[in-house]
Design an enzyme around this catalytic site. Sequence first.
Site, PDB file in Angstrom:
ATOM      1  N   ASP A 110      57.943  73.708 121.992  1.00 50.05           N
ATOM      2  CA  ASP A 110      58.296  74.995 122.001  1.00 50.05           C
ATOM      3  C   ASP A 110      57.191  76.071 121.232  1.00 50.05           C
ATOM      4  OD1 ASP A 110      60.446  77.543 122.387  1.00 50.05           O
ATOM      5  OD2 ASP A 110      60.264  77.500 120.281  1.00 50.05           O
TER       6      ASP A 110
ATOM      7  N   GLU B   7      54.299  74.581 125.381  1.00 49.62           N
ATOM      8  CA  GLU B   7      54.594  75.959 125.913  1.00 49.62           C
ATOM      9  C   GLU B   7      53.246  76.687 125.177  1.00 49.62           C
ATOM     10  OE1 GLU B   7      57.909  79.129 125.766  1.00 49.62           O
ATOM     11  OE2 GLU B   7      57.710  77.852 123.983  1.00 49.62           O
TER      12      GLU B   7
END
Length: 667
Positions: free
Chosen positions: A345, A381
């Site tokens: 993330d 990401e």
Amino acid sequence: MTERRFDASLARPDRLGAEPDAGGTNFALFSDHAEKVELCLFDADGAETRMALPDMEGGVWFGYVPGIEAGQRYGYRVHGPYAPEAGHRFNPNKLLIDPYARQLDGDVAWTDALLGYKPGEGDLSFDDRDTAQHVPKGIVTDPTYDWDADRALSTPWAETVIYEAHPRGLTMKHPGVVKADRGTFRALASDPVIEHLLKLGVTAIELLPVHAYLQDGHLLEKGLSNYWGYNTLNFFAPEKRYLATGELKEMQDAVRRFHKAGIEVILDVVYNHTCEGSELGPTLSFRGIDNLSYYLNAPDDPRHCYDVTGTGNTLDVGHPMVLRMVLDSLRHWVEVVRVDGFRFDLASTLAREGDGFEREGTFFGAIRQDPVLRSVKLIAEPWDVGEGGYQVGGFPWPFREWNDKFRDDVRSFWRRDEGTKGALAERLSGSPVQFDHSNRPATSSVNFISAHDGFTLWDTVSYDDKHNEANGEDGRDGHDNNLSDNMGVEGETDDENVIAARKRRARAMLATLILSRGVPMILAGDENGNSQGGNNNVYCQDNEIGWTDWETGREDLAETVATLTRLRRDHPAFRPTRFASAPAVSWLRSDGTAMSDENWADEAAVFAMRLEQEGEVALIVINGGDDDKMTLPEGEWSVIFSTEDGTATIENGVLSIGWQSVAVLTC
């Protein structure tokens, strides 16, 4: 509680956390600026025994306690300066969770006593209320597990099809799953779920965060909760709500079952920040252990956190012991739980160094040389909210990257936006502008048209606008640029023509996803036309809004997915491994001639991608408009797939192709 003493002869500073053996347990905690660290042992009645760790080397405080076995509950109290203006926030009145705890007992019970300072008096004040009754305790855990014949699957990237799912929401409404198990790993790896994934052709399930995370106080006050889990409390312990048994073994059982079915398990991990928020947040673990070491603080004013994540704080992975914690955590999930990879993330945050994003920096270098981590799947990401944080295409091999350009361009093309053919061709080709450099493979782009964050596929064809009223933020949250189209009616409808048109566009978008170069990722429920009622930010909706609906009446979309993944498996031309050695590609107009630069901007809705490899020639014919025809190149062509059965036919060398559809031909 039995009187305990340390045994200095068995104590080790090199093994952080609580490590049990046959005779007792070694405890070790890193805190470079502490003056004293107390190990706090709790009995079954909650009575606390404090023992000051007797030794310290290199900022690691440690001690071995004979007789301590698996199951023992514990925490820490860390003494040191309370000097916020210098970045220090030690407060021994606050019980702290071991960052290396492999299992947690209890939940955070929200109270303003969790703050290190006095509420209403600012963060320079000091709060002396005890928090032992409000904070989860670590549990000494023996991770030993009989893996039998389990082995890493190591599915090649070119053969990988990812299914992104919430570990709880996927099964909460599944009619084939035992009700008592729903929402847990036991349900996740149940026969009905695995059979469904195999039918779809899925090779990897990517789970939203399973690390123990905090329920935000402001959400609980509104009757909501943190559903997604991007609010990590501990990097080693699983979220206990996902365990029907409460034991780590349940997660290990689930991974073994997935592996036996040939399905890899990828974890979405959040190492860019923690749940403690800004300097005004609670003191639960890292802040009280050593705020100045674990977090990035403003260089000109260390009283304040330096935030590039939008969550209040940023973990300082540039610190060698914090980086070690992250690597130890990753290895724990690979070696103890045997997961097959990770999706990071806000991964740009992990690459930030003194001069900003550094693709050859410490974090990536550490992972790329690690003998355990270098062999698992690594997905970034590739953005964060800080300056220079958008880095799609900027990560080093062996990382793959989420490609939001794919999502946006595919959505734009199929809603008939003008001038989007060229952009769609880029995405069909694996986004070479972003990824064909630095010897990166053709599988570098993780392609998706929807993910947990944003509209589902069905909502993309059903809503012009987001409908996030249930989130309690007056519609201010969530993306506004959804590139969606309700196709004539906002939201649910009984109009059969509208429903048929939505299915038609959904099938065309799924075909574009699965036939494009790169690695396709399907959002759980998209294969069934799952809707979230137009809510594009269900982070706080642990209810029927956020849960996957298995009985939508649109389950026929799953047949399209299954057919497409089978087509992808059977034809190597759709899954090349390298840009340089990829099959020869050319682009054709509807009259069968080569596309010119001018043609990419014209209004013609039909074009084709011609692939040639090892004697096999294939055409992917795209029709973004109304019913149309395409003159085929010379050869004996046959239609092997169409998103609209029976509408793609060949007569006298001319293909008739229905509106808003995709067809695949071979020669």
